[in-house]
Structure formats: structure tokens, C-alpha cells
Design an enzyme around this catalytic site. Structure first.
Site, mmCIF file in Angstrom:
data_model
loop_
_atom_site.group_PDB
_atom_site.id
_atom_site.type_symbol
_atom_site.label_atom_id
_atom_site.label_comp_id
_atom_site.label_asym_id
_atom_site.label_seq_id
_atom_site.Cartn_x
_atom_site.Cartn_y
_atom_site.Cartn_z
ATOM 1 N N CYS A 2 41.680 53.089 45.076
ATOM 2 C CA CYS A 2 42.083 52.807 46.196
ATOM 3 C C CYS A 2 40.931 52.769 47.100
ATOM 4 O O CYS A 2 39.759 53.161 46.694
ATOM 5 C CB CYS A 2 43.046 53.633 47.062
ATOM 6 S SG CYS A 2 44.595 53.847 45.980
ATOM 7 N N LEU A 50 45.901 50.335 46.409
ATOM 8 C CA LEU A 50 46.226 49.470 45.479
ATOM 9 C C LEU A 50 47.253 50.322 44.492
ATOM 10 O O LEU A 50 46.950 51.321 43.867
ATOM 11 C CB LEU A 50 44.867 49.544 44.407
ATOM 12 C CG LEU A 50 45.012 48.488 43.127
ATOM 13 C CD1 LEU A 50 45.281 47.039 43.649
ATOM 14 C CD2 LEU A 50 43.823 48.409 42.164
ATOM 15 N N ASN A 74 41.674 58.276 46.134
ATOM 16 C CA ASN A 74 41.275 57.222 45.358
ATOM 17 C C ASN A 74 41.128 57.527 44.021
ATOM 18 O O ASN A 74 40.386 58.190 43.495
ATOM 19 C CB ASN A 74 39.819 56.828 45.825
ATOM 20 C CG ASN A 74 39.156 55.826 44.935
ATOM 21 O OD1 ASN A 74 40.006 54.904 44.388
ATOM 22 N ND2 ASN A 74 37.893 55.626 45.183
ATOM 23 N N GLY A 75 42.261 57.100 43.152
ATOM 24 C CA GLY A 75 41.818 57.333 41.843
ATOM 25 C C GLY A 75 43.396 57.596 40.955
ATOM 26 O O GLY A 75 44.479 57.045 41.606
ATOM 27 N N ILE A 305 33.842 37.266 29.104
ATOM 28 C CA ILE A 305 33.004 36.232 29.789
ATOM 29 C C ILE A 305 31.739 35.857 29.304
ATOM 30 O O ILE A 305 31.319 37.018 28.686
ATOM 31 C CB ILE A 305 33.156 36.684 31.464
ATOM 32 C CG1 ILE A 305 32.391 35.553 32.225
ATOM 33 C CG2 ILE A 305 32.004 37.883 31.517
ATOM 34 C CD1 ILE A 305 32.412 35.808 33.775
ATOM 35 N N THR A 354 18.946 46.585 36.606
ATOM 36 C CA THR A 354 20.219 46.408 35.591
ATOM 37 C C THR A 354 21.433 46.193 35.904
ATOM 38 O O THR A 354 22.382 45.512 35.366
ATOM 39 C CB THR A 354 19.811 47.614 34.724
ATOM 40 O OG1 THR A 354 18.415 47.843 34.430
ATOM 41 C CG2 THR A 354 20.538 47.573 33.402
ATOM 42 N N ARG A 357 22.265 42.773 37.215
ATOM 43 C CA ARG A 357 22.181 41.818 35.978
ATOM 44 C C ARG A 357 23.582 42.157 35.225
ATOM 45 O O ARG A 357 24.443 40.730 35.108
ATOM 46 C CB ARG A 357 21.417 41.986 35.044
ATOM 47 C CG ARG A 357 20.095 41.651 35.369
ATOM 48 C CD ARG A 357 18.887 42.097 34.235
ATOM 49 N NE ARG A 357 17.528 41.934 34.548
ATOM 50 C CZ ARG A 357 16.693 42.130 33.790
ATOM 51 N NH1 ARG A 357 16.747 42.925 32.439
ATOM 52 N NH2 ARG A 357 15.335 41.749 33.894
ATOM 53 N N SER A 379 38.014 49.738 30.048
ATOM 54 C CA SER A 379 36.726 49.231 29.738
ATOM 55 C C SER A 379 35.824 50.236 29.007
ATOM 56 O O SER A 379 36.303 51.419 28.786
ATOM 57 C CB SER A 379 36.165 49.048 30.985
ATOM 58 O OG SER A 379 34.754 48.178 30.830
#
Length: 595
Positions: A2, A50, A74-75, A305, A354, A357, A379
Site C-alpha cells: 500500500c 491495495l 504497507n506490506g 517481456i 542499472t 535499465r 518474483s
């Protein structure tokens, strides 16, 4: 995750409510589902939600039963059910939020509660049962979530907190990235470390005093990572996995696919049981309602992607086919990436080359994922820091140096990969969870003898008794090389695929395209004068100049620039100044050895 914004130590806080909400509104991309505000005696807490767990009842800020302790988080707290169970004799919980146990833990353990939490979190807790009121603020052990703290010389005694820099820059002339694994207490204005694992020693430069000597327990590595993935599937909304086709994301996807399959089977068996009850007797509203909610659990969705025919797209396609995921791949062009860079820097709040990118493709992909109705993804961040998986680690002169660099990289994850994973996804209200940074997995993997993590160069790579190359992250690959149930976790071509930087893997011309664009827009005269414009953190390439120039246009204050950290490859190990994996000689040597 959040967005949170808080001010403490202001007179007549009701007069500041409109301004606080305006600041918090800058974070609404993080929490588009609901906004909440609490105005206290000398503080304001605002929350942008969220909704992923406790969707129906978990709106924040949360209040204790007596209304005197207020919380904005948040978490995600993965062990919230166990915490509830341990507290339920003394506490009457009002919501299904995974964050609510923090209120009860505070009353029982004060600020020592942080060590009891298993999750990713930043929180601000206001205690109005004492005078003056007290603020406790904390951030998770590694800094997976983001949190900033600020002060204003115009308001002495006032302290600000926010999930992102942009909510503070107009009010604060001193801002810091709140240190991971620490807790702040307004009673004595102290910020102290609460996270002290066995492998954490020395300072932030990674000067680890003790070098581990524990032999790698491959089964323990495997089961601990499986547990880490399992607990992160806690969700009441659709989820998926980011899949680059590299080792880390593919392993996470493999474990998640297995766990999702187990849930699907359990759902199927329960549905069949309910159907049998329905056919053997009269239907009841309750039974019909239960049956309606037991829809078949969907297959795991994976997302990748890259540029057309990029290494990541090809490898991810192969991994997804093997795992049986519903796979979605998105092709972007170099120009689309370049066009997005100013937006990416606005959300990242850094000028590290980095990070920019690698974040740009992740930012573009996150938008596509959110458009499909997915709110959470797993992830693979953290593995390379923990296991020394970056290709430049081959240049480590000895095991001690290798381990010290791992410790340093893990300690600084909040400035780079964690920042990227959090802000690139949360720019679109998508939450990324990172199993490799699980506390238990860190405890196991960071205590492995670094000699077992080290790898040899290119064509001179050693092989093990099975003929497998002792390449980067060898012990992780070996841990998943066979399965207790005989079902392979991954194809061998993926399990033993060499490391690619994410910004390289999406397509080598992506980095070349950024460089070419920077060479066009940054004049030779401007570049030659860069040191006078930026005496500190002077850009060493036109690409770095281009990125820093955009950052300064968005965040022109010195306070904002002071929070950004640039990563520079280790020159003392003979590494090239360009952070791309391709600039490391082992990358070319390894591929030449295959031809």
C-alpha cells in the site's frame, strides 16, 4: 502493499488534514482500492490501500479496541494466522487483515514486536495512550518495502514518513531512506536495529568478520525455498509469476505451479464432495452458496517481456510450456522503452543506471499484468546477492572476499533490486513478493561456506561428479536437480542456463538503444561540464548524465538527490565500469565455449 503517509509532532493537526491527504494522493498508484485518514491529537496517518488479504474488512488505518493505538501498514505479514492464534485468548480481532495482529503485539511486546513479524512491511504506529503521543515506525529486515523519513527546518520537532520520496519533497529539506531492519521511537528519537541474524556482522561495506564454514545442505536449501514460496501464495485475489526464463524466476514459478496444483486438487475434491451432498439430499441455501464459491482454481499464470526474439522471451516460453502455466508474453520496442524512461524515473526515485535499465521493461510489463486483473506476482529478486550469482563474482580473489561481497550486496538490496521490484510494479498497483528474501532462507543460504558458492571462469569451468558445470549459483541448481517425487522442477536447459542481467536478457539492443539515445540528446559540451553541475556522484557516461538530468527535473532538491544510491562495479576486481552482464568476460567466454 500500500502507500502510507504520516506526520507527527504538529499543532492542531486537523488544520493539516487537507495537505496530508494531498501528499498521500501522490501515492495512490500504490493503493487504488481505498483511502483512509486518521487525525489525532498531534499526528495524521493516511493510508492508500491495495486490497489483497482481508479484502472485505481490512481498510486502514487500523485502530485498537480502545481506539488509542492507530496503525498504517504497507506490506504483508505472512505469519499473521499463527500470531492471531497466539494472541486470541487476550484479543478480540475486528478484521481479517494480516496487519491487525501488530496492534496486539505492540501492547504485549512494545517495539520488540518487529522481530516477531515474518513478512515484508513498513509501518507507522501511533500510540495516543501516552502524553505526548508516541510514534513507532519500522521497516522489514531487508527493505523489500519502501519507506522514507523526513524533517523540515521550518517545523522543528515534526517528523514525516512516506512510502515514496515524492510525498515528502515539498515539505522536507532533510530526507533519508529509512534503514531496513530498524525501528524508530519518537519517545527518545532513536532508530535502532532489531534484525540481527547470525550472518549479519560488520558494517554496510560488507566487512563481515566471520566467514561461514557450513557445508551446503541441498535438501534444506530446497525445502526452505519451497516453504518461502508457499507462504507467499497467501492471497484472496488473482496472482501470477514473473518469468524471465532464467534460473531464479523459473524456480519460483516451478514451485508456485506445484503449490497451485495442490490447491486445485483440494478444491476439486471439495467440490466433488459438495456435489455428492447436493445429489443425495435436499438443496439448502448454505450448500448452494458453498458450491458456488468452489470454482475450479485456475492454472498459474506467468508473464514475461522482451524485445522481439530476445533471450528471455525464448527461455520463458520454454519454461512455461514445461510447467504448464498460462503464459503471457509481451514484446516491446526500444523506442517504447525510451519513451517510458521519464515515467520510470519518477516512480523509481533514483538515478542509478542499472536500476533504470532493468526497471523499464518491468514497469511496462506491470501495466499489462494489472490490466488483466492480477494484483500480486512472485518474483526472483535476491538470489544473485545471496549466492554470488552475478557474473563479476567470478573475479573474487578468495572465499572471504566472495562472502563479504555477498553480505554487502544483501545489505544494500533496498537501494537497488528491492527498490526496482517494489516501485516498478507498485507504479500500477501490482504487488511483487520475493521468496528468496525470506528470513529462513537467508539464514540457511547466507551461512553456507562461500567456497561452495564460488565458480570458475568460462571454458575452464570445473564439473561435478555428474558432469554438471560448477557455474554461478551451482548449489541452488544442484538442490533442484532432482525431485523427491521424481518430477523434474525444470528442463535442464533452464536449470543450467547461464546468468543474464535482466536488462540484457530482455534483448541486448535495449541497453544499446538507451546509450544511442543518450548520445543524441546529451551534447559533448554539456557532458564535458558535468563535474561542475554535479560535483558529487558525477555521471561517468552520457547515459548516466541523461538519467540524472531527468531525475533532477523531477526532484530538484538536494534532499531528494541524497537518497539515491548509484551502484558501481568493483574496479578492484578488474570489472568493467559498465554494469551490464555482457561487459564481464566470463559471459563471452562461456558462450564461446559452447560453440
Amino acid at each position: 502493499m500500500c502507500g502510507i503517509f504520516a506526520i507527527h509532532g504538529v499543532d492542531q493537526p486537523a488544520n493539516h488534514r487537507t495537505h496530508a491527504i494531498a501528499c498521500s494522493k501522490k501515492l495512490r498508484h500504490r493503493g487504488p482500492d481505498w483511502s483512509g485518514c486518521y487525525v489525532g491529537k498531534e499526528a495524521i496517518l493516511v493510508h492508500e490501500r491495495l486490497a489483497i488479504v482481508g479484502v472485505d474488512t481490512g481498510a486502514q488505518p487500523l485502530l485498537s479496541e480502545d481506539g488509542k493505538v492507530i496503525l498504517a501498514v504497507n506490506g504483508e505479514i505472512y505469519n499473521h494466522l499463527a500470531l492471531r492464534q497466539s494472541l486470541e485468548c487476550d484479543v478480540k480481532f475486528k478484521t481479517h487483515s494480516d496487519c491487525e495482529p501488530i496492534l496486539a503485539l505492540y501492547k504485549k511486546h512494545d517495539k520488540d514486536l518487529c522481530s516477531l513479524l515474518d513478512g515484508m512491511f513498513s509501518f507507522v504506529l501511533l500510540d495516543e495512550s501516552v502524553a505526548p503521543s508516541r510514534i513507532i515506525a519500522a521497516r522489514d529486515p531487508i527493505g523489500i518495502t519502501t519507506l522514507y523519513q523526513g524533517w523540515s527546518s521550518k517545523r522543528p520537532g515534526t517528523v514525516y514518513f512516506a512510502s515514496e520520496l515524492k510525498a515528502l519533497v515539498n515539505d522536507c529539506d532533510k530526507i533519508i531512506s529509512f534503514p531496513p531492519g530498524h525501528v524508530y521511537d519518537s519517545q527518545d528519537q532513536s532508530t535502532t536495529r532489531y534484525y540481527t541474524p547470525s550472518w549479519w556482522n560488520g558494517d554496510l561495506d560488507g566487512d563481515a568478520a566471520n566467514i561461514p564454514t557450513t557445508k551446503a545442505d541441498l535438501e534444506l536449501i530446497r525445502t526452505t525455498l519451497e516453504d518461502a514460496v508457499r507462504k507467499r501464495l497467501m492471497s484472496e485475489v488473482p496472482y501470477g509469476v514473473l518469468l524471465s526464463g532464467g534460473l531464479d524466476s523459473s524456480l519460483i514459478a516451478s514451485i508456485a505451479a506445484r503449490e497451485t496444483e495442490k490447491v486445485a486438487q483440494a478444491q476439486y475434491e471439495l467440490r466433488q464432495k459438495k456435489l455428492k451432498e447436493l445429489s443425495s439430499g435436499p438443496s439448502t441455501p448454505t450448500l448452494a452458496s458453498e458450491l458456488t464459491t468452489l470454482v475450479a482454481w485456475p492454472q498459474l499464470h506467468s508473464f514475461s517481456i522482451g524485445l522481439e526474439n530476445s533471450p528471455d522471451l525464448i527461455a520463458a516460453r520454454k519454461a512455461a510450456h514445461f510447467l504448464g502455466t498460462v503464459h503471457h508474453e509481451y514484446v516491446f520496442t526500444v523506442q517504447e522503452g525510451i519513451d517510458a524512461i521519464p515515467e520510470v524515473i519518477y516512480h523509481l526515485e533514483t538515478f542509478d543506471v542499472t536500476t533504470v535499465r532493468a526497471s523499464t521493461p518491468m514497469y511496462l510489463l506491470s501495466r499489462k499484468i494489472k490490466a488483466m486483473g492480477v494484483k500480486m506476482v512472485l518474483s526472483g529478486e535476491g538470489s544473485d546477492e545471496i549466492l554470488g550469482g552475478y557474473l563479476y563474482f567470478h573475479a573474487a580473489p578468495d572465499a572471504k572476499s566472495f562472502h563479504q561481497e555477498c553480505v554487502k550486496r544483501v545489505k544494500n538490496l533496498h537501494t537497488a533490486d528491492c527498490l526496482r521490484a517494489n516501485k516498478s510494479t507498485m507504479a500500477w498497483g501490482l504487488e511483487a513478493r520475493v521468496p528468496f528474501l525470506d528470513k529462513q532462507f537467508l539464514e540457511v543460504a547466507m551461512n553456507v561456506d562461500p567456497k561452495e558458492k564460488m565458480f570458475s571462469k568460462g571454458s575452464s569451468q570445473e564439473v561435478d561428479e555428474d558432469g554438471r558445470p560448477k557455474m554461478e549459483k551451482y548449489i541452488l541448481r544442484k538442490a533442484f536437480d532432482c525431485s523427491p517425487d521424481g518430477k523434474p522442477y525444470l528442463p535442464r536447459s533452464i536449470l543450467w542456463r547461464q546468468k543474464e542481467q535482466f536488462s540484457d536478457g530482455v534483448g541486448y539492443s535495449w541497453i544499446d538503444g538507451i546509450k544511442d539515445n543518450a548520445a543524441t540528446v546529451v551534447s559533448d559540451e554539456a557532458f564535458a561540464d558535468r563535474a561542475s553541475r554535479w560535483p558529487d556522484d558525477t555521471p561517468d557516461t552520457k547515459e548516466a548524465y541523461y538519467i540524472r538530468d531527468i531525475f533532477d527535473g523531477l526532484f530538484p532538491s538536494e534532499a531528494a538527490a541524497s537518497t539515491a544510491i548509484r551502484w558501481i562495479p568493483r574496479g578492484d576486481w578488474g570489472c568493467a565500469s559498465d554494469p551490464s552482464g555482457r561487459s564481464v568476460s566470463i559471459h563471452s567466454a562461456a558462450y564461446e565455449s559452447k560453440d
